[in-house]
Design a protein around this motif. Structure first.
Motif, PDB file in Angstrom:
ATOM      1  N   LYS A   1       1.644 -24.218   5.424  1.00  8.77           N
ATOM      2  CA  LYS A   1       0.686 -23.678   4.377  1.00  8.77           C
ATOM      3  C   LYS A   1       0.587 -24.289   2.877  1.00  8.77           C
ATOM      4  CE  LYS A   1       1.667 -19.458   5.452  1.00  8.77           C
ATOM      5  NZ  LYS A   1       1.770 -17.857   5.338  1.00  8.77           N
TER       6      LYS A   1
ATOM      7  N   THR B   1       0.658 -23.304  -2.595  1.00  7.30           N
ATOM      8  CA  THR B   1       0.826 -22.499  -1.546  1.00  7.30           C
ATOM      9  C   THR B   1       0.044 -21.114  -1.536  1.00  7.30           C
ATOM     10  OG1 THR B   1       2.257 -21.202  -0.049  1.00  7.30           O
ATOM     11  CG2 THR B   1       2.860 -21.516  -2.600  1.00  7.30           C
ATOM     12  N   PRO B   2      -0.241 -20.700  -0.483  1.00 10.21           N
ATOM     13  CA  PRO B   2      -1.123 -19.263  -0.807  1.00 10.21           C
ATOM     14  C   PRO B   2      -0.183 -18.087  -0.860  1.00 10.21           C
ATOM     15  CG  PRO B   2      -1.026 -19.916   1.472  1.00 10.21           C
ATOM     16  CD  PRO B   2      -0.838 -20.897   0.725  1.00 10.21           C
TER      17      PRO B   2
ATOM     18  N   LYS C   1      -1.652 -18.053  -6.292  1.00 12.63           N
ATOM     19  CA  LYS C   1      -2.213 -19.069  -5.334  1.00 12.63           C
ATOM     20  C   LYS C   1      -3.777 -19.422  -5.534  1.00 12.63           C
ATOM     21  CE  LYS C   1      -4.313 -14.744  -3.035  1.00 12.63           C
ATOM     22  NZ  LYS C   1      -4.281 -13.785  -2.004  1.00 12.63           N
ATOM     23  N   GLY C   2      -4.040 -20.577  -5.185  1.00 10.70           N
ATOM     24  CA  GLY C   2      -5.240 -21.328  -5.284  1.00 10.70           C
ATOM     25  C   GLY C   2      -5.279 -21.660  -6.734  1.00 10.70           C
TER      26      GLY C   2
ATOM     27  N   ASN D   1      -7.487 -27.337  -6.421  1.00  8.82           N
ATOM     28  CA  ASN D   1      -7.966 -26.187  -6.474  1.00  8.82           C
ATOM     29  C   ASN D   1      -9.133 -25.845  -7.633  1.00  8.82           C
ATOM     30  OD1 ASN D   1      -6.104 -24.428  -4.929  1.00  8.82           O
ATOM     31  ND2 ASN D   1      -4.459 -25.511  -5.999  1.00  8.82           N
TER      32      ASN D   1
END
Length: 591
Positions: free
Chosen positions: A15, A232-233, A238-239, A284
């Motif tokens: 991921k 990574t989420p 995240k993002g 992102n």
């Protein structure tokens, strides 16, 4: 068991974006450790910077390793993330430590890896253990017996020299390698430097007679890219593409470790930030701006406007409200930010003056009104309880302020009432810590009064805050506490201290300013006279001097040397600009 661990690791790697995979053959293997969970560690920009810097060397393979909760007790092996190698097979094991409470996890990881925890029990057949980070830089003593070397201060510029030395001498007899490390600027080798108490007994307390380690700080910050390289989420951010837009803070808040561990304040150029943002937006659409006070960047309005025009959704780590950056807040909300965070730290004007937090109640409430006008779903308010000289009246004024905020903001209000912990190398470094009973009483008062207002109050544990207070200002004797504690509970911590003949008041009470404290092993750059001056101002409830990021010509606290302080623009010496508590000064021509 190892197969199950690797399956979990591979699921995490699948991921990720940005992980670096290298073969170990013919390379120097470095295990880069964050002594907390993967979720927490992958939120650390410091970890990502070090990961990228080590792996920029073709002859190095640097892989990550995180704390495995319960792993040591369960007998699970501790493996690197990228290739699943045993950590004990690395030649260097480097830790970045952000927080004193992670000291327990450091020892846990050493035990899980089967590595002798104490440096004195390891020779060249074991990995060389090195550490750095804000959680250990200003007072490395409780951790000193575990590490072969500790980087004091900012590590960017020492990485290349360390890698070169490791290539040359990592297999040398350990005493020879330690001697070489001891000759490097900013490297603290505890085996070769006695603690302050022993030095004082042998040589007297005169500063010139003491062996201290000067803190490193980077003068050309723009040479290094303090930006995300791993995504990574499975993390809080995240993002999000993180960028450190400035380092340090010149506001001079007397409780704040970051304000002193990262002096002097430095900021990244606007053009450089926009370049990094442009590259990050390919990964992102969210951009997280990191610094001690994002809104203090001298071009923050231009930065926020440009990022918004680039289509970025903006988040910030923290901001000031004296004054608040309206373009930044508007850009945050337009990008979908749900929360505006404000940090009054104390409820009364008197106590804010004691801690040198310059923002006024009117400025704080204007920020609340701005959040309401922009329809933020939530505001967060950060306070500390237990500041030096704090009284019940100060707590009542805190409650009164939050009630005023409630009248202006009808949506969700969440607040923290975090216990104040005195930190080494701050103006409050000698002060006694408020006892847990008093802290709990004040937290309960706040919760009861504000619960009626439907305000969510989060209160960190005063009992654990006392443990943190011991570690923040402790000495090498605490290493045995960390090593021998049977379970990670407050009760067991105090019981282990007692078994070792250590009293909590030694570390939580007021320190004698005429004696040499254990953290004096670090030479932070800030003069003793400045800390004493700041404490005298605090006793009179007076604000101290500040140093904005674009200041020059100032040698007040002694962190800046003359080469840095007396910087020139077109032959003109730029003196400190006007601040909230200082008159303006005109540039002086030296032509």
């Amino acid at each position: 068991m190892t197969w199950n661990i690797r399956s979990q690791q591979k699921a995490l790697l699948a991921k990720e974006t940005g992980a670096i995979h290298k073969e170990w053959g013919g390379r120097l293997p470095i295990a880069l450790a964050f002594p907390n969970s993967y979720y927490v560690g992958m939120s650390s920009l410091a970890l990502q910077i070090l990961y990228r810097r080590f792996n920029q060397h073709a002859g190095v393979v640097c892989e990550r390793v995180f704390w495995d909760k319960g792993g040591a007790q369960a007998g699970r092996p501790l493996l690197t993330l990228e290739s699943g190698k045993y950590v004990a097979d690395a030649r260097v094991w480097a830790f970045t430590i952000s927080y004193e409470m992670d000291y327990f996890n450091v020892v846990d990881m050493l035990k899980q890896a089967g590595v002798p925890p104490l440096a004195e029990d390891r020779d060249e057949t074991w990995p060389l253990l090195i550490a750095g980070g804000p959680g250990i830089t200003m007072n490395p003593e409780p951790m000193a017996p575990f590490f072969d070397a500790i980087v004091i201060g900012e590590s960017e510029e020492v990485i290349d020299d360390l890698v070169e030395l490791f290539h040359q001498a990592i297999d040398a007899p350990r005493p020879d390698l330690l001697a070489a490390l001891d000759h490097m600027p900013g490297l603290y080798v505890p085996a070769l430097i006695p603690p302050m108490s022993e030095q004082e007994q042998a040589n007297g307390a005169e500063p010139a007679a003491l062996h201290r380690i000067e803190r490193l700080w980077v003068r050309e910050l723009e040479k290094y890219a303090p930006v995300s390289s791993l995504y990574t989420p499975d993390t809080e951010f995240k993002g999000m593409h993180l960028m450190e837009i400035a380092r340090g803070c010149g506001r001079g808040c007397r409780f704040c470790l970051a304000g002193y561990v990262y002096r002097p304040p430095r900021e990244q150029p606007l053009a450089q930030l926009l370049h990094w943002a442009e590259k990050g937006l390919q990964q992102n659409k969210r951009v997280g701006l990191i610094s001690a006070a994002v809104s203090d960047h001298t071009q923050v309005d231009d930065l926020a406007t440009a990022l918004f025009e680039m289509g970025a959704e903006i988040s910030v780590s923290s901001m000031r409200v004296d004054p608040i950056s309206v373009p930044l807040v508007k850009a945050m909300r337009a990008g979908g930010a749900q929360t505006l965070t404000i940090a009054p730290e104390a409820g009364s004007r008197r106590l804010r003056d004691v801690i040198s937090k310059t923002q006024t109640e009117a400025q704080l409430l204007q920020a609340v009104e701005l959040a309401a006008s922009l329809d933020f779903p939530q505001i967060k308010l950060y306070f500390m309880v237990g500041h030096p000289t704090e009284t019940q009246e100060d707590i009542e004024e805190l409650v009164a302020f939050v009630r005023k905020a409630r009248r202006l903001f009808k949506r969700r209000i969440a607040m923290n009432a975090t216990p104040f912990v005195p930190k080494a190398h701050t103006p409050f470094q000698w002060m006694a810590m408020a006892d847990a009973k008093t802290l709990k009483k004040r937290q309960t008062f706040i919760q009861r009064r504000l619960g009626r207002e439907k305000i969510a109050v989060r209160s960190d544990s005063p009992a654990w805050a006392e443990v943190q207070g011991v570690l923040a200002r402790g000495d090498r004797r605490l290493a045995q506490v960390l090593l021998q504690i049977p379970r990670l509970t407050v009760r067991d911590f105090w019981a282990t201290m007692s078994d070792l003949g250590l009293e909590r008041e030694t570390f939580l009470g007021e320190y004698d300013r005429s004696s040499t404290p254990p953290w004096y092993i670090v030479e932070s750059g800030v003069s003793d006279n400045f800390f004493n001056y700041e404490w005298r101002l605090a006793e009179r409830s007076q604000i101290g001097p500040s140093c904005p990021p674009d200041s020059a010509g100032c040698l007040t606290c002694q962190v800046c040397d003359e080469d840095w302080a007396f910087r020139f623009t077109d032959g003109i010496l730029q003196l400190r600009p006007a601040s909230v508590n200082q008159p303006s000064t005109r540039p002086i021509s030296l032509s």
